[in-house]
Motif scaffolding. Structure first.
Motif, PDB file in Angstrom:
ATOM      1  N   VAL A  70       1.004  -1.371  -0.048  1.00 37.36           N
ATOM      2  CA  VAL A  70      -0.122  -0.116  -0.211  1.00 37.36           C
ATOM      3  C   VAL A  70       0.532   1.119  -0.073  1.00 37.36           C
ATOM      4  O   VAL A  70       1.929   1.045   0.896  1.00 37.36           O
ATOM      5  N   VAL A  71       0.210   2.127  -1.236  1.00 37.38           N
ATOM      6  CA  VAL A  71       1.656   3.300  -1.332  1.00 37.38           C
ATOM      7  C   VAL A  71       0.648   4.415  -0.817  1.00 37.38           C
ATOM      8  O   VAL A  71      -0.857   4.600  -1.414  1.00 37.38           O
ATOM      9  N   LEU A  72       0.870   5.598  -0.335  1.00 34.67           N
ATOM     10  CA  LEU A  72      -0.168   6.715   0.197  1.00 34.67           C
ATOM     11  C   LEU A  72       0.927   8.025   0.251  1.00 34.67           C
ATOM     12  O   LEU A  72       2.314   8.005   0.283  1.00 34.67           O
ATOM     13  N   LEU A  73       0.283   8.911  -0.343  1.00 38.31           N
ATOM     14  CA  LEU A  73       0.970  10.472   0.346  1.00 38.31           C
ATOM     15  C   LEU A  73       0.658  10.849   1.177  1.00 38.31           C
ATOM     16  O   LEU A  73      -0.596  11.786   1.062  1.00 38.31           O
ATOM     17  N   GLY A  74       1.431  11.433   2.261  1.00 37.97           N
ATOM     18  CA  GLY A  74       1.035  11.883   4.196  1.00 37.97           C
ATOM     19  C   GLY A  74       2.452  12.062   4.338  1.00 37.97           C
ATOM     20  O   GLY A  74       3.197  12.129   4.108  1.00 37.97           O
ATOM     21  N   ASP A  75       2.347  12.894   5.682  1.00 38.62           N
ATOM     22  CA  ASP A  75       2.557  13.051   7.099  1.00 38.62           C
ATOM     23  C   ASP A  75       3.121  11.646   7.510  1.00 38.62           C
ATOM     24  O   ASP A  75       2.673  10.866   8.078  1.00 38.62           O
ATOM     25  N   PRO A  76       4.753  11.497   7.109  1.00 39.53           N
ATOM     26  CA  PRO A  76       5.479  10.736   8.125  1.00 39.53           C
ATOM     27  C   PRO A  76       4.817  10.234   9.377  1.00 39.53           C
ATOM     28  O   PRO A  76       4.541   9.403   9.520  1.00 39.53           O
ATOM     29  N   ARG A  77       4.861  11.603  10.168  1.00 37.05           N
ATOM     30  CA  ARG A  77       4.319  11.425  11.155  1.00 37.05           C
ATOM     31  C   ARG A  77       3.546  10.921  11.948  1.00 37.05           C
ATOM     32  O   ARG A  77       3.378  10.185  12.846  1.00 37.05           O
ATOM     33  N   TYR A  78       2.183  11.065  10.769  1.00 38.80           N
ATOM     34  CA  TYR A  78       0.752  10.414  11.373  1.00 38.80           C
ATOM     35  C   TYR A  78       0.861   9.126  10.972  1.00 38.80           C
ATOM     36  O   TYR A  78       0.380   8.172  11.466  1.00 38.80           O
ATOM     37  N   TYR A  79       1.675   8.732   9.329  1.00 41.21           N
ATOM     38  CA  TYR A  79       1.243   7.021   9.114  1.00 41.21           C
ATOM     39  C   TYR A  79       2.510   6.237   9.961  1.00 41.21           C
ATOM     40  O   TYR A  79       2.090   5.400   9.642  1.00 41.21           O
ATOM     41  N   SER A  80       3.350   6.936  10.301  1.00 40.94           N
ATOM     42  CA  SER A  80       4.253   6.121  10.663  1.00 40.94           C
ATOM     43  C   SER A  80       4.644   5.044  11.441  1.00 40.94           C
ATOM     44  O   SER A  80       4.345   4.388  11.680  1.00 40.94           O
ATOM     45  N   ARG A  81       3.079   5.688  12.010  1.00 43.68           N
ATOM     46  CA  ARG A  81       2.735   4.695  13.560  1.00 43.68           C
ATOM     47  C   ARG A  81       1.655   3.585  12.459  1.00 43.68           C
ATOM     48  O   ARG A  81       1.148   2.928  13.725  1.00 43.68           O
ATOM     49  N   PHE A  82       1.557   3.479  11.031  1.00 46.52           N
ATOM     50  CA  PHE A  82       0.748   2.447  10.647  1.00 46.52           C
ATOM     51  C   PHE A  82       2.224   1.367  10.022  1.00 46.52           C
ATOM     52  O   PHE A  82       1.703   0.576   9.237  1.00 46.52           O
ATOM     53  N   GLY A  83       2.632   1.461   9.988  1.00 47.61           N
ATOM     54  CA  GLY A  83       4.097   0.981   9.760  1.00 47.61           C
ATOM     55  C   GLY A  83       4.493   1.510   8.154  1.00 47.61           C
ATOM     56  O   GLY A  83       5.539   0.874   7.567  1.00 47.61           O
ATOM     57  N   ALA A 142       8.697   5.480   0.799  1.00 46.37           N
ATOM     58  CA  ALA A 142       9.077   4.523  -0.373  1.00 46.37           C
ATOM     59  C   ALA A 142      10.615   4.049  -0.925  1.00 46.37           C
ATOM     60  O   ALA A 142      10.312   2.680  -1.423  1.00 46.37           O
ATOM     61  N   GLU A 143      11.038   5.344  -0.798  1.00 48.44           N
ATOM     62  CA  GLU A 143      12.724   5.268  -1.349  1.00 48.44           C
ATOM     63  C   GLU A 143      13.253   4.315  -0.976  1.00 48.44           C
ATOM     64  O   GLU A 143      14.203   3.348  -0.987  1.00 48.44           O
ATOM     65  N   GLU A 144      12.990   3.637   1.065  1.00 53.70           N
ATOM     66  CA  GLU A 144      13.491   2.822   1.391  1.00 53.70           C
ATOM     67  C   GLU A 144      13.332   1.063   0.716  1.00 53.70           C
ATOM     68  O   GLU A 144      13.573   0.055   1.040  1.00 53.70           O
ATOM     69  N   TYR A 145      12.227   1.494  -0.262  1.00 51.78           N
ATOM     70  CA  TYR A 145      12.030  -0.112  -0.867  1.00 51.78           C
ATOM     71  C   TYR A 145      12.247   0.021  -2.353  1.00 51.78           C
ATOM     72  O   TYR A 145      11.717  -0.784  -3.004  1.00 51.78           O
ATOM     73  N   ALA A 146      12.948   1.380  -2.653  1.00 47.11           N
ATOM     74  CA  ALA A 146      12.956   1.391  -3.940  1.00 47.11           C
ATOM     75  C   ALA A 146      11.851   1.598  -5.021  1.00 47.11           C
ATOM     76  O   ALA A 146      11.659   1.344  -6.518  1.00 47.11           O
ATOM     77  N   PRO A 172       8.689  14.299  -8.402  1.00 50.15           N
ATOM     78  CA  PRO A 172       9.873  13.129  -7.765  1.00 50.15           C
ATOM     79  C   PRO A 172       9.878  14.480  -6.476  1.00 50.15           C
ATOM     80  O   PRO A 172      10.148  14.353  -4.835  1.00 50.15           O
ATOM     81  N   GLU A 173       8.827  15.879  -6.312  1.00 48.05           N
ATOM     82  CA  GLU A 173       8.708  16.588  -5.706  1.00 48.05           C
ATOM     83  C   GLU A 173       8.034  16.062  -3.956  1.00 48.05           C
ATOM     84  O   GLU A 173       7.950  16.279  -2.982  1.00 48.05           O
ATOM     85  N   TRP A 174       7.246  14.510  -4.335  1.00 51.41           N
ATOM     86  CA  TRP A 174       6.265  14.007  -3.534  1.00 51.41           C
ATOM     87  C   TRP A 174       7.262  13.237  -2.433  1.00 51.41           C
ATOM     88  O   TRP A 174       7.056  13.280  -1.282  1.00 51.41           O
ATOM     89  N   GLY A 175       9.328  12.782  -2.650  1.00 52.88           N
ATOM     90  CA  GLY A 175       9.393  12.072  -2.099  1.00 52.88           C
ATOM     91  C   GLY A 175       9.503  11.909  -0.630  1.00 52.88           C
ATOM     92  O   GLY A 175       9.381  10.672   0.017  1.00 52.88           O
ATOM     93  N   GLN A 176       9.524  13.515   0.382  1.00 55.24           N
ATOM     94  CA  GLN A 176       9.576  13.327   1.651  1.00 55.24           C
ATOM     95  C   GLN A 176       8.107  13.203   2.267  1.00 55.24           C
ATOM     96  O   GLN A 176       8.380  11.992   3.689  1.00 55.24           O
TER      97      GLN A 176
END
Length: 170
Positions: free
Chosen positions: A111-124, A128-132, A138-142
């Motif tokens: 599952v892929v999404l665009l959102g705040d890592p501080r919120y979504y990290s709690r769901f695992g 995405a770059e960590e999975y290549a 490209p500007e969405w990276g963070q």
């Protein structure tokens, strides 16, 4: 609160909740139209469109639609909407847990999404770059995140593509 699959009879209520959740000064938010457009696209997965109910009232909604990493199937999550009167009460978390469990039960790999890592990290979710897996913009990276599910394989890598209706809002 009860979480269940969206039914056609609840489409109008889902639209209203999404519009309220993303309301701003510029009229109808793009997210409300996006959900309507996804519903009529070939990417629509009815088993992964879930509503949160308070009695008979729809108070939240989440969906995953068919997406791809290169040519391999994956899921794009969003929008996740909670009516403003019910935010910060666990509705969004309950919807996230339910849709991720449903996607996993359907043997979806990712599952892929665009959102705040501080919120979504709690769901695992992790970047995405960590999975290549690379974002379509490209500007969405963070903010571009992925959550592997049980059937995920590290061979699943490449450029991510959302369902066509997302192109109108990206």
């Amino acid at each position: 609160m009860i979480i269940e699959r969206e039914t056609p009879a609840r489409a109008k209520a889902v639209h209203e909740v999404t519009a309220a959740a993303f309301a701003g000064p510029s009229g109808l938010p793009a997210e409300a139209t996006l959900v309507d457009e996804l519903r009529i696209s070939d990417a629509w997965l009815p088993r992964l469109s879930l509503v949160a109910l308070d009695g008979d009232d729809v108070i939240g909604h989440v969906l995953c639609t068919r997406a791809h990493v290169d040519s391999a199937p994956a899921l794009g999550l969003g929008p996740l909407s909670v009516h403003p009167d019910h935010q910060r009460r666990g509705v969004g978390s309950a919807l996230m847990h339910a849709v991720l469990a449903a996607a996993d039960a359907l043997d979806e790999p990712l599952v892929v999404l665009l959102g705040d890592p501080r919120y979504y990290s709690r769901f695992g979710f992790r970047l995405a770059e960590e999975y290549a897996i690379t974002p379509p913009v490209p500007e969405w990276g963070q903010y571009f995140q992925a959550r592997p599910l049980t059937t995920f394989s590290s061979a699943l890598r490449g450029r991510f593509a959302y369902a066509g209706p997302f192109d109108a809002v990206s």
